[in-house]
Design an enzyme around this catalytic site. Structure first.
Site, PDB file in Angstrom:
ATOM      1  N   ASP A 247     -34.506   5.363  11.263  1.00  0.00           N
ATOM      2  CA  ASP A 247     -33.644   5.331  10.074  1.00  0.00           C
ATOM      3  C   ASP A 247     -34.421   4.634   8.959  1.00  0.00           C
ATOM      4  OD1 ASP A 247     -31.286   5.058   8.241  1.00  0.00           O
ATOM      5  OD2 ASP A 247     -30.163   5.598  10.045  1.00  0.00           O
ATOM      6  N   ASP A 270     -38.434   6.359   6.634  1.00  0.00           N
ATOM      7  CA  ASP A 270     -37.763   7.172   5.615  1.00  0.00           C
ATOM      8  C   ASP A 270     -38.285   8.592   5.791  1.00  0.00           C
ATOM      9  OD1 ASP A 270     -37.043   8.615   3.382  1.00  0.00           O
ATOM     10  OD2 ASP A 270     -37.321   6.945   1.987  1.00  0.00           O
ATOM     11  N   LEU A 305     -19.836  18.176  -9.579  1.00  0.00           N
ATOM     12  CA  LEU A 305     -19.680  19.592  -9.929  1.00  0.00           C
ATOM     13  C   LEU A 305     -20.997  20.073 -10.525  1.00  0.00           C
ATOM     14  CD1 LEU A 305     -16.126  19.559 -11.536  1.00  0.00           C
ATOM     15  CD2 LEU A 305     -16.793  20.454  -9.294  1.00  0.00           C
ATOM     16  N   ALA A 307     -21.781  21.690 -13.093  1.00  0.00           N
ATOM     17  CA  ALA A 307     -21.929  21.476 -14.542  1.00  0.00           C
ATOM     18  C   ALA A 307     -22.408  20.062 -14.846  1.00  0.00           C
ATOM     19  CB  ALA A 307     -20.601  21.742 -15.241  1.00  0.00           C
ATOM     20  N   ASN A 308     -22.123  19.115 -13.946  1.00  0.00           N
ATOM     21  CA  ASN A 308     -22.533  17.721 -14.174  1.00  0.00           C
ATOM     22  C   ASN A 308     -23.697  17.296 -13.284  1.00  0.00           C
ATOM     23  OD1 ASN A 308     -20.265  17.606 -15.833  1.00  0.00           O
ATOM     24  ND2 ASN A 308     -18.949  16.991 -14.127  1.00  0.00           N
ATOM     25  N   ASN A 356     -18.545  24.188  -0.531  1.00  0.00           N
ATOM     26  CA  ASN A 356     -17.565  23.146  -0.803  1.00  0.00           C
ATOM     27  C   ASN A 356     -17.648  22.745  -2.271  1.00  0.00           C
ATOM     28  OD1 ASN A 356     -15.479  21.547   0.039  1.00  0.00           O
ATOM     29  ND2 ASN A 356     -16.791  19.907   0.843  1.00  0.00           N
ATOM     30  N   TYR A 362     -25.419  19.934  -1.545  1.00  0.00           N
ATOM     31  CA  TYR A 362     -25.249  19.720  -0.097  1.00  0.00           C
ATOM     32  C   TYR A 362     -25.097  21.061   0.636  1.00  0.00           C
ATOM     33  CZ  TYR A 362     -23.273  17.565   4.163  1.00  0.00           C
ATOM     34  OH  TYR A 362     -23.034  17.164   5.456  1.00  0.00           O
TER      35      TYR A 362
HETATM   36  P1  NAD Z   1     -23.859   8.550   7.759  1.00  0.00           P
HETATM   37  O1  NAD Z   1     -24.022   8.398   6.285  1.00  0.00           O
HETATM   38  O2  NAD Z   1     -22.858   7.710   8.453  1.00  0.00           O
HETATM   39  O3  NAD Z   1     -25.273   8.375   8.497  1.00  0.00           O
HETATM   40  C1  NAD Z   1     -26.436   8.983   8.011  1.00  0.00           C
HETATM   41  C2  NAD Z   1     -27.636   8.120   8.407  1.00  0.00           C
HETATM   42  O4  NAD Z   1     -28.811   8.760   7.882  1.00  0.00           O
HETATM   43  C3  NAD Z   1     -27.571   6.714   7.809  1.00  0.00           C
HETATM   44  O5  NAD Z   1     -27.816   5.751   8.809  1.00  0.00           O
HETATM   45  C4  NAD Z   1     -28.669   6.739   6.765  1.00  0.00           C
HETATM   46  O6  NAD Z   1     -29.298   5.477   6.561  1.00  0.00           O
HETATM   47  C5  NAD Z   1     -29.644   7.755   7.356  1.00  0.00           C
HETATM   48  N1  NAD Z   1     -30.547   8.295   6.333  1.00  0.00           N
HETATM   49  C6  NAD Z   1     -30.229   8.694   5.060  1.00  0.00           C
HETATM   50  N2  NAD Z   1     -31.345   9.029   4.395  1.00  0.00           N
HETATM   51  C7  NAD Z   1     -32.395   8.825   5.244  1.00  0.00           C
HETATM   52  C8  NAD Z   1     -33.793   8.963   5.109  1.00  0.00           C
HETATM   53  N3  NAD Z   1     -34.354   9.364   3.959  1.00  0.00           N
HETATM   54  N4  NAD Z   1     -34.571   8.680   6.175  1.00  0.00           N
HETATM   55  C9  NAD Z   1     -34.018   8.257   7.354  1.00  0.00           C
HETATM   56  N5  NAD Z   1     -32.697   8.089   7.523  1.00  0.00           N
HETATM   57  C10 NAD Z   1     -31.884   8.371   6.473  1.00  0.00           C
HETATM   58  O7  NAD Z   1     -23.515  10.119   7.957  1.00  0.00           O
HETATM   59  P2  NAD Z   1     -22.873  10.890   9.224  1.00  0.00           P
HETATM   60  O8  NAD Z   1     -21.483  11.231   8.878  1.00  0.00           O
HETATM   61  O9  NAD Z   1     -23.140  10.187  10.491  1.00  0.00           O
HETATM   62  O10 NAD Z   1     -23.722  12.242   9.152  1.00  0.00           O
HETATM   63  C11 NAD Z   1     -24.831  12.531   9.993  1.00  0.00           C
HETATM   64  C12 NAD Z   1     -25.247  13.977   9.758  1.00  0.00           C
HETATM   65  O11 NAD Z   1     -24.133  14.844  10.015  1.00  0.00           O
HETATM   66  C13 NAD Z   1     -25.675  14.272   8.330  1.00  0.00           C
HETATM   67  O12 NAD Z   1     -26.749  15.194   8.340  1.00  0.00           O
HETATM   68  C14 NAD Z   1     -24.438  14.885   7.721  1.00  0.00           C
HETATM   69  O13 NAD Z   1     -24.759  15.698   6.621  1.00  0.00           O
HETATM   70  C15 NAD Z   1     -23.900  15.667   8.883  1.00  0.00           C
HETATM   71  N6  NAD Z   1     -22.457  16.003   8.819  1.00  0.00           N
HETATM   72  C16 NAD Z   1     -21.492  15.032   8.874  1.00  0.00           C
HETATM   73  C17 NAD Z   1     -20.152  15.419   8.848  1.00  0.00           C
HETATM   74  C18 NAD Z   1     -19.019  14.416   8.944  1.00  0.00           C
HETATM   75  O14 NAD Z   1     -17.851  14.824   8.987  1.00  0.00           O
HETATM   76  N7  NAD Z   1     -19.263  13.115   9.007  1.00  0.00           N
HETATM   77  C19 NAD Z   1     -19.800  16.767   8.729  1.00  0.00           C
HETATM   78  C20 NAD Z   1     -20.823  17.709   8.667  1.00  0.00           C
HETATM   79  C21 NAD Z   1     -22.138  17.327   8.725  1.00  0.00           C
END
Ligand code: NAD
Length: 456
Positions: A247, A270, A305, A307-308, A356, A362
């Site tokens: 992470d 990262d 959105l 537009a923004n 969405n 996204y």
């Molecule tokens: P979260 O925000 O709780 O956790 C995401 C983690 O990714 C965090 O610990 C963050 O520090 C880490 N992260 C962000 N940028 C990073 C980087 N550049 N390098 C390394 N780590 C990084 O989110 P979550 O809800 O646990 O989501 C996890 C995955 O599931 C994501 O890909 C999200 O898009 C996807 N997702 C979640 C949901 C939901 O309902 N929660 C639905 C669909 C998809």
């Protein structure tokens, strides 16, 4: 298994005695309590009925009826067993060669549908339509999808319906099919509903222990400090893997917490850094001689959105969610760090399927992840590596707890299971893809969304 997310107070209320009484009186949705996996419990709540007369029915009976399989198999003849509530119903539809033959579906399922228990499983097994021998067969096999998805919408009490397409070239022993059947016929797939899984013709080796299918494997999970990633790390470790939890450096203590809990390794990384792939490859090669499983879970949202929308928001989301997963895999492959027999699992989203509002960045990134799976499946196959994606729907996490209440309630209830999923549900699906026994499963996107109405 911990989920550091929000709780569904409504579900807790309507499943309580007085709550359930009130809810049924006024016609409120009553989300069932889903049966989830536990190593100490049988995989299903009751016996499994297997029927149909295609090429797969006997091999399926052999798998499920084998001594020590954990399943209580009954065949078409249910005489004397009518008191049992079925835990699952499996139908081999590969014998259906034309549209008139589709009647066999309702003839088989209709009489047993009300004789099933809580969180029952309905599985239809067919032949991959594009690979069918004749046009009539292709049409009939494609039709199975509409049957299964509609059945999913009729089922109650946490029951689910799935469709598994098996390549006509799969060997009759069906070793490549077993991991999928076991996943679907268990609480591991509690929140997976109305999905279509395609299985290729590769043979697979069954693990010594189906409760520890990842024994001896090394896995990397990105974004593992919290939320879905933390639970994926826990589940892969539970299934026997050594897990490297990665992470961003700022995640600090939360990341160590995940790693310590599972006797894994914390790797501050990262995923968007220029040297991320090199650093990861170096780490796994030096410590473990390579890696078997990589889960690209790290993800962010920066909603606006269109537009923004601004550069920073657009680029950050595409960078973390789409460019990084591709680059990490490229670097691991280029440095020969991803071992043969390995698995890449990406995390998409139903926003990448349905779109969405406020999430053009996204949605683009998560649809791109599906493109990544499509494009890389044949490339990685040459290296003996699979690639699949999970597409979560509404999962109870800190991310979804931040959504305003009214929108959150709609997101949570608009699916066949009338509730949000848990992080464990996404993690179980990832673990199924990660298993070496799933080596015939590649190029799939499985939604973990309780058959959400969005993008269905
Ligand atoms: P979260 O925000 O709780 O956790 C995401 C983690 O990714 C965090 O610990 C963050 O520090 C880490 N992260 C962000 N940028 C990073 C980087 N550049 N390098 C390394 N780590 C990084 O989110 P979550 O809800 O646990 O989501 C996890 C995955 O599931 C994501 O890909 C999200 O898009 C996807 N997702 C979640 C949901 C939901 O309902 N929660 C639905 C669909 C998809």
């Amino acid at each position: 298994m911990s989920s550091k997310g929000s709780t569904d107070l409504y579900s807790a209320f309507v499943t309580s005695g007085p709550g359930s009484f009130i809810a049924s009186r006024v016609g409120l949705p009553q989300p069932p309590t889903l049966r989830r996996y536990s190593a100490s419990q049988p995989p299903l709540s009751g016996p499994v009925l297997v029927g149909g007369d295609g090429r797969l029915v006997e091999p399926l009976r052999e798998i499920l009826g084998a001594e020590g399989s954990g399943y209580d198999l009954i065949s078409n003849n249910t005489t004397g067993r009518s008191a049992d509530k079925l835990g699952a119903v499996v139908f081999d539809a590969t014998g259906i060669k034309d549209s008139a033959g589709l009647a066999a579906l309702y003839e088989f399922f209709a009489p047993v549908i009300r004789s099933t228990g809580n969180s029952a499983r309905f599985v239809v097994v067919g032949t991959t339509p594009e690979l069918a021998a004749k046009p009539d067969e292709q049409i009939a096999q494609r039709a199975l999808e509409g049957f299964t998805r509609s059945l999913g919408k009729e089922l109650r009490n946490g029951a689910t319906a799935q469709l598994v397409y098996v390549s006509p070239k799969a060997k009759t022993g069906l070793s490549g099919v077993e991991s999928t059947v076991r996943f679907l016929l268990s609480g591991r797939s509690a929140y997976v509903d109305a999905q279509v899984i395609r299985i290729g013709d590769a043979d697979a080796q069954a693990p010594e222990d189906w409760d520890k299918p990842l024994a001896g494997k090394v896995a990397v999970v990105t974004g593992a400090a919290r939320g879905i990633g933390a639970t994926i790390a826990e589940v892969l470790a539970r299934d026997g893997a050594h897990v490297i939890a990665a992470d961003i450096p700022a995640a600090g203590e939360a990341l160590s917490e995940t790693a310590n809990k599972i006797n894994g390794t914390a790797l501050p990384l990262d995923v968007t850094a220029d040297d991320a792939g090199a650093k990861l490859a170096e780490h796994v090669t030096e410590r473990h001689g390579g890696v078997d499983i990589i889960v690209n879970n790290a993800g962010i949202t920066r909603d606006k959105l269109l537009a923004n929308m601004d550069d920073a928001r657009w680029n950050a989301v595409i960078g973390v969610n789409l460019i990084a997963p591709q680059r990490l895999v490229d670097e691991l492959v280029a440095r020969d760090a991803l071992r043969k027999g390995g698995a890449v699992i990406d995390v998409s989203s139903i926003a990448g399927i349905a779109g969405n509002r406020g999430q053009t960045n996204y949605g683009t990134s998560k649809a791109g992840v599906i493109g990544l799976v499509d494009a890389y499946a044949p490339i990685l196959a040459k290296k003996g590596v699979t690639i699949n994606a999970v597409a979560p729907g509404f999962i109870e996490t800190a991310m979804t707890a931040a959504i305003p209440l009214a929108t959150r309630e709609v997101g949570r209830r608009m699916n066949s299971l009338q509730q949000g999923g848990q992080t464990i549900d996404v993690a179980e699906t990832v673990a199924y893809f990660a298993s070496p026994a799933s080596n015939a499963v590649s190029g799939n996107v499985v939604r973990v969304c309780g058959q959400s109405l969005l993008g269905a």
